[in-house]
Design an enzyme around this catalytic site. Structure first.
Site, PDB file in Angstrom:
ATOM      1  CE1 TYR A  38      -2.989   3.080   0.784  1.00 55.86           C
ATOM      2  CE2 TYR A  38      -3.035   2.461   3.093  1.00 55.86           C
ATOM      3  CZ  TYR A  38      -3.423   3.302   2.079  1.00 55.86           C
ATOM      4  OH  TYR A  38      -4.223   4.381   2.358  1.00 55.86           O
ATOM      5  CE  LYS A  73      -5.961   1.697   0.036  1.00 61.53           C
ATOM      6  NZ  LYS A  73      -6.332   1.584   1.453  1.00 61.53           N
TER       7      LYS A  73
END
Lengths: 300, 300, 300, 300
Positions: free
Chosen positions: D138, D166
């Protein structure tokens, strides 16, 4: 010295050494603190960014606080970092530091979510009302993730025991704006190593720095030269150490100070992951810089 | 003084006043230049950002260059801004300035398209080979649109008649890096008004500023105090003028200097569109600042 | 098509070629324009950033305006860039473009001094009142030096003949905010090549681009796929050209388009200094990209 | 669905509600999770930024992990946030999540000191080798303090069980660069709410969002419209929710989602200090936005 503003000059930040199995290495830590005191620093500041405060458990922080105060033993004042992501956490650590004998505590509003000015004010206010020692409010957007404006810092000074401000944006104009806004009676401290000369010129009361782990005499002599208005010598001393100051900031203070101590033959322990040692090439570069720093330089 | 480095101290930037029908108002301009010379500035720099150089035609620029040199008449050296978006244009204006008697010319690599370092080097090199007077290379990303790194500025100094560097990023660390990289023999000049104190502390040879249009004594006295290492007085003088320096930068030098001159009862002409006068509220704010600046201040 | 909004789809920007002795090469220019028209672009936009407008004299700009309108000869609408640092200058060029037959003019508030919102509004208002053709307001802080907020752009639309907005900040959220603020009836155009897909998804009326000089079919096909809601094909076409779009933006449109035309065997003239040709390595990289772009790609 | 990439579509982030005495309110939390599942989200992601992960103790994190998996009970896959400042801490939480039944874990390299690329790689590698479930890497510099380049993210994908990325920089060009660099087979997820439309257009596999706490149907319908290439409907649905998406991001997800739930008549618990509730004015603004969001909108 005013008990509400117990710091001036060179405030030295020790690193936190770890053992091979990832525990805090307190004996090594105490030797590093001792070295900072005896080499002339005017204050000791455990549990700062240099001391990797955010990577430590509550119990580890308590142990370091106690070890520092025992080792320093009143020879110079101690400024304990008590920051935590939650307000409750700061209160807990601030109380512990006060009871252990800290002259003051330092609080940076650590962020994950950006905080509003009101949230920051309430955060400081709740901490301040839980303790009696003075507080140094610390602004460092690069590590803390929040930038407190001069206006907000002025508002924080309405809280009685917030009496000191440490500015680490790296922009001397911010310090000047603070001094302009707050008046010359408010103590502000420079936390940006490459601004040491400019900050003292602008009126800073002290310099919060990890550099005394490696070059304590140069740090203290720069302060003294500025105190006696010997600008030519101060400028020479500053440029003599400027390359090192840039290096330790660029590489990260815990990594760079540890590597420098090892190059100087000092025990400095391990880093805690995710932090990793400097590469070989970086260590060699640091070695070269440390050699150049020691050379006598003609006044410029 | 070294003829290759003909500037030191306070280098003053006049505005360019216009008549009601949008022509350059040369008589008013000459009176403003005269005022800068007689109030103690150590050099005059027409056709800078303050003089709205990019808004002028070639002919208007020629007329201002000639008027400045005639008015100054050798009392102090003149530094003529000769920047242009095209290389051919800079050469044309640099030659004109040399023939008119400029002590040096200033060149900022004005951009529309970002230029590569090689393009900037060739740009300066072609200009330098077309003239004999020294060149001040000027770095100001906020107006010029390009940021020249210390490494590029060092490379420019390989060109024989590029002998001076003016730094206006507003970051004193950049000046320190320049001084570190270039050695203490290279002359660098501060072009960021709010950094006046920090830049002199860092070793700047001069301060390029529009402020002498409004507060010449404070500018000159700050320089003199730093020269004699009287840091306490210098700091006091700096904070006395700091608010005004911030204001004129924040509002744009041509607008703010013109408004200040009018508040001081001087003829200052019109601005050229798209520039518009300060609002009434801004003029009042400036009036208050000018009043405060004049007050005697106790040494801090 | 609405005569107040005469552009949609692919609006193509020609470069300005120069002769070996630094004059505008009009015959080559006309061939490049012809190629843009016959390869399917929906509009032609001379004197943009791609056409190095700021490096041209008034007379050169007039000649290019006339040559474009003669060459296009009404086959598609022509959008003439008429920006200038002074308001008077924009008025002069806008009138010339209108008389020459431009369907609309484009104005970017070129800056040296940052302009206030009021100054920008007056600048546009004075231009708009001097002509009858519609105006495209162009926001591109990277080249123009000023960033017009969505709120300011909304205010500009109060001026009757400002009917189109070109957004080139490179941030699709800005286009979405514009569309949200202005409503879906206001035409906004994307000027950021790497945002072509995202901008059409967000509702852009057109794409202002220099890419049709090199890959007109891919540009036009992407637009058509989005028009018929064939998102899978549009995405494939976009990623097929994305590497080239990134390259021409990163290297500067005039340099990169000229190099690409030469690689395609087209006459493209010289650049005007300070601009210099791409390096050999950059030319080879561009050659490789152009080869990859032509390969058929499976739908992703 | 591929067990290495167990998420697609709408991945919903619950907030963490607290009781009046600052404990985690598990019963309220479970009701909020239930609501997310039954309103159509395709995955549930506890202990994200929305869930104020950095403000929780280890024990609180364990309790939330267990409560989520029990409540969801296999109806949709669960993605547990296991980030921690130290590598040891991430390993501990990742193992707990795996044993509790998480389909995957999410790791953001939280920073205080900036980490080098090598440090980040080792950090992920040590976590990955300690567990068997897949990892979503992420990137969110605004909260985590570190920006992982597309090149570093590509390198992380060499680690076998790092299978998902992400991206939350808020720049759709970064997602496009990722997709270009990694190929169309690598799953990337959008974590920036205002980019929902652009990210799906660019090929995102899913949208990680707290918005389903307030407007689950609009979120799911947008995804479905993009899936069936109905761009006109998708664009209409996006602009219908865009104002709300901007608001919740601007005000901070935990504060804004809690206020929105209360406006919708849901129990949402307290915030943990230093976070404070939205002001009355902000709550009213949110109320107005929620009313507008519900209105039917004509297709644009």
């Amino acid at each position: 010295m005013n008990s509400n503003v117990p710091f001036r000059g060179i405030i030295a930040y020790p690193i936190t050494p770890f053992t091979a199995d990832n525990a805090v290495d307190l004996p090594t830590y105490r030797r590093l603190v001792e070295r900072l005191v005896t080499s002339g620093s005017h204050g000791i500041a455990p549990l700062g960014s240099t001391g990797v405060l955010p990577y430590l458990t509550d119990e580890e922080r308590d142990a370091i606080t106690e070890a520092t105060l025992q080792q320093v033993a009143g020879r110079v004042p101690v400024l304990v970092g008590v920051s935590h992501l939650t307000t409750t956490g700061v209160v807990r650590h601030a109380r512990f530091a006060e009871q252990a004998g800290a002259a003051a505590v330092m609080v940076i509003p650590m962020s994950y979510w950006k905080l509003t000015d009101d949230e920051i004010f309430r955060h400081y206010d709740r901490v301040a009302s839980a303790i009696s020692v003075p507080i140094m409010a610390y602004n460092n957007p690069a590590t803390g993730g929040l930038d407190m404006s001069p206006a907000l810092l002025k508002r924080l000074l309405e809280i009685p025991n917030i009496t000191m401000i440490k500015e680490s944006t790296g922009d001397v104009q911010r310090m000047q704006a603070l001094r302009q806004l707050l008046g010359e009676d408010v103590a502000f401290y420079n936390g940006s190593n490459p601004l040491a000369l400019a900050a003292f010129a602008a009126g800073a009361t002290g310099w919060c720095t990890a550099a005394p782990n490696l070059i304590p005499e140069l740090n203290v002599d720069l302060y003294k030269a500025m105190q006696r208005q010997d600008l030519a010598t101060a400028r020479q001393l500053f440029y003599q150490q400027f390359e090192l100051l840039q290096f330790i900031v660029a590489k990260g203070l815990p990594r760079a100070i540890r590597a420098g101590l090892q190059l100087q033959g000092q025990e400095a322990g391990e880093l805690r992951a995710p932090l990793q040692p400097l590469s070989k090439a970086e260590q060699q570069e640091l070695g070269s810089i440390l050699e150049r720093v020691q050379l006598p330089v003609s006044v410029g």
